[in-house]
Each structure stands twice: as C-alpha cells, then as structure tokens.
Design an enzyme around this catalytic site. Structure first.
Site, PDB file in Angstrom:
ATOM      1  N   HIS A  45      -2.991  -1.290  -5.390  1.00  0.00           N
ATOM      2  CA  HIS A  45      -2.913  -0.229  -4.390  1.00  0.00           C
ATOM      3  C   HIS A  45      -1.797   0.775  -4.710  1.00  0.00           C
ATOM      4  O   HIS A  45      -0.765   0.836  -4.045  1.00  0.00           O
ATOM      5  CB  HIS A  45      -2.722  -0.793  -2.997  1.00  0.00           C
TER       6      HIS A  45
ATOM      7  N   ARG B 129       4.598  -8.737   0.002  1.00  0.00           N
ATOM      8  CA  ARG B 129       4.598  -7.857  -1.159  1.00  0.00           C
ATOM      9  C   ARG B 129       5.827  -6.947  -1.163  1.00  0.00           C
ATOM     10  O   ARG B 129       6.478  -6.753  -0.132  1.00  0.00           O
ATOM     11  CB  ARG B 129       3.319  -7.021  -1.177  1.00  0.00           C
TER      12      ARG B 129
ATOM     13  N   GLU C  60     -11.260  -1.462  -3.662  1.00  0.00           N
ATOM     14  CA  GLU C  60     -10.582  -0.817  -2.548  1.00  0.00           C
ATOM     15  C   GLU C  60      -9.435   0.060  -3.066  1.00  0.00           C
ATOM     16  O   GLU C  60      -9.207   0.154  -4.274  1.00  0.00           O
ATOM     17  CB  GLU C  60     -10.056  -1.861  -1.552  1.00  0.00           C
TER      18      GLU C  60
ATOM     19  N   ASP D 170       0.817  -1.214   0.000  1.00  0.00           N
ATOM     20  CA  ASP D 170       0.000   0.000   0.000  1.00  0.00           C
ATOM     21  C   ASP D 170       0.853   1.268   0.000  1.00  0.00           C
ATOM     22  O   ASP D 170       0.685   2.148   0.852  1.00  0.00           O
ATOM     23  CB  ASP D 170      -0.934   0.018   1.217  1.00  0.00           C
TER      24      ASP D 170
END
Length: 348
Positions: free
Chosen positions: A287, A315, A224, A38
């Site tokens: 994201h 990630r 999202e 993110d």
C-alpha cells in the site's frame, strides 16, 4: 596586504563551503519514520501532507499532517470525524488527499459496522477553503458499481485513487464483483471516468484480478491499494496483492501500453510483478504512495511494512528512494531494513 586578505577570505569560504557540502551529503535518517498503515503523501507548495485514518482498522476519523520535511511527520490535525450513524459511521480506511481547482478532496472507505468487513463503501470529502488541514464537507458516496438490493445502492469498494490521463479524470479502486455476506471475498481492480472530483460518471471496468502465481497462494487472493504513477507520458498503476495481514503482502504493476489509447479498455493494460516485495528483514511491503524530493530531483516510495510475522495489522511507515529504468518503468529495488541509515531526500 589586500591580496593576502582576499586569499585568506577565499580560503575560509572554500573550507566552510566544503564543510557545508559534506554535512549536507551525510544527512541521514532511518526507517521506520512512524507507525500506521496505508500511507498517503502529497507535496504542495513546499510542504508534504500525509493523510491517515485516526488509529487502527476501527478508526472513526481522518487526520492530515503537515511538514517541510518528507522524513519527519508533522502533528496530526483531525479534519473529519464520522457521523454517528449511516453507511460511513465507522471503519475508516486508507484516506487519500488530492488537490483540484483550488480545493482539497479526501477519498476514503468506511462502513456502518465491522467485523465482518462486508459494509465498506467509498466516499469523498471536499475542503471548504484552500487549507488541507481545514474544514471539510461530505460530498457523499461514490458510484463504485450499482446494487439495487443494497441499502447504499453500491458495491463494496475501498482504496479509491484518482488521476488525470490526458484531459480526463479517472478513479481506480479495489472492489468485489458483487456484494457478499462474508469478507473472505476476492478483490479486483476497477477503473471509471469521473465528471468532477466527486462524481464517477461511467460504468466501472475491471482491470485486474489476482490471477498470477505471485498474486495467489494465501488465505485470500486480492488486488487492492491501486495508485497512479505517471512520468514522461507513461502511466502506471502500482497496487498491492496477497494479504495485508501476512508477511507476503507485495506490490504489482499495471502499465498503460498506449498512453494515447482508452484507459477504460482493459486490454490496453499489461501486468508485471512483483515489483516490490519483502525480505527476511522487511515484511509485508505494501500500500504505497509516491512523491518527489523537495528539489524535485528524486522519486520516493512511501509504504508500510508489518512489524511481526504473526497475522495482524500492526504496521509501520517507511520511505525509500527509487529510480527509473531505461524502459521508463519504475525500479523500486529491495526494501532496506529498519535502522539502516539512508540519505535524506535531495534538497531536505
């Protein structure tokens, strides 16, 4: 003799200048540039600030990094740690750093416990000074939908992003239609007007649900990570869809059809996608946040990708230059595999 010296100096200057230009044009970097998820970056007064939660999905703090180079992450400085108890005492997700009226604001999601991740709500922090790596105070929970039956009074919400459209400030986020007892609940995108950087002042409006073939088909349909992206009067929301823990995570796009129209009118937005998705070598691209090169001539996407095909949240962080089409829409291209040399941002 003087003419000969001048010619020699000019020649040497030309050679050195050309060498410097060649060196500058061949500066490279490779992805990934770090680990985590993110990623949020903002460029301010010659520096890039990257805001992240500390550690994994169970994080209890937020850090801010500072660097003069987009391709090099600075040292993380913890600017806020969760309280010992309360609605935001754990599970800090996807913080974002924004600058309004000489103050910094961090928007974040957190919960009192988890898993299951059914307690996530969104809040905002305000800086005490003009230093993004300085002290912050908690401005409280955001009004992301009223629920009188919940102890927080609010409906589940994560990934708050804010931005001005015209002269009005808006918040966008990912949320549930209503609170649930399972985190296997579909997520939608919402928008609302703000009266100031810490107060949502209108009712939420649902802008998008996972209703397209490229948004569905996995274990949980969701929208999202919405991000405003604006250029030349056009307004876009770039968001993530499919599941963050799978290789199918990808980006979709909403475009405000009439930038002078009402952003709170869901009919004024049109959806397209996927606009950026993984390959056999780059998995789970999602994201993202967006910024420009140090000289302002290039646009860059800052996103995360999965490190393995197995379900999970391991990630890393990646950068890639993108362009703009003749229709004014962003063209993100195809994600470049790890280890492939890329030219550094212009002006770095």
């Amino acid at each position: 003799m003087r003419r000969i010296c001048c010619l020699l100096l000019a020649s040497l200057f030309s050679v050195n200048f050309c060498a410097a230009q060649i060196k500058k044009s061949t500066l490279k970097f490779t992805n990934p540039i770090g680990t985590g998820a993110d990623p949020w970056v903002i460029r301010h007064r010659g520096y890039y600030y990257v805001c992240q939660s500390n550690g994994d999905i169970n994080s209890r703090g937020i850090s801010v990094r500072k660097s003069s180079k987009l391709t090099e992450l600075g040292k993380p400085v913890t600017v806020w740690t969760t309280p010992a108890t309360g609605w935001n005492s754990s599970q800090v997700w996807a913080p974002e750093l924004h600058y309004f009226n000489k103050k910094w604001y961090i928007y974040y999601a957190a919960g009192k416990a988890g898993p299951p991740y059914i307690h996530q709500r969104s809040g905002v922090l305000e800086s005490v000074t003009d230093d993004p790596q300085g002290k912050y105070i908690d401005k409280g929970i955001l009004n992301t939908g009223a629920d009188s039956q919940d102890e927080t009074g609010m409906i589940w919400a994560i990934d708050v992003n804010v931005g001005y459209i015209g002269k009005k400030l808006y918040a966008i986020w990912s949320g549930w239609e209503q609170n649930a007892t399972t985190d296997k609940t579909s997520q939608h995108l919402y928008i609302a007007e703000m009266s100031n950087p810490w107060t949502i002042s209108s009712n939420r409006v649902k802008l998008s649900s996972p209703d397209q073939p490229w948004e569905t088909g996995g274990p949980l349909d969701l929208n999202e990570g919405p991000q405003f992206l604006m250029r030349n009067g056009q307004v876009f929301i770039i968001y993530s869809t499919r599941e963050s823990w799978t290789p199918e995570y990808r980006l979709g796009q909403l475009r405000l059809k009439d930038p002078s129209g009402n952003p709170l009118d869901a009919g004024n937005w049109e959806k397209s996608g996927p606009v950026f998705q993984g390959t056999a070598k780059v998995l789970g691209t999602g994201h993202a946040s967006f910024t420009q090169s140090p000289d302002g001539k290039e646009w860059w996407i800052f996103y995360h990708a999965k490190r393995t095909k197995s379900p999970g949240w391991a990630r890393d962080l990646r950068l890639q230059k993108f362009t703009w089409g003749a229709d004014g829409c962003p063209n993100f291209g195809t994600p470049v595999p790890a280890g492939v040399p890329l030219s550094v941002p212009s002006g770095e």
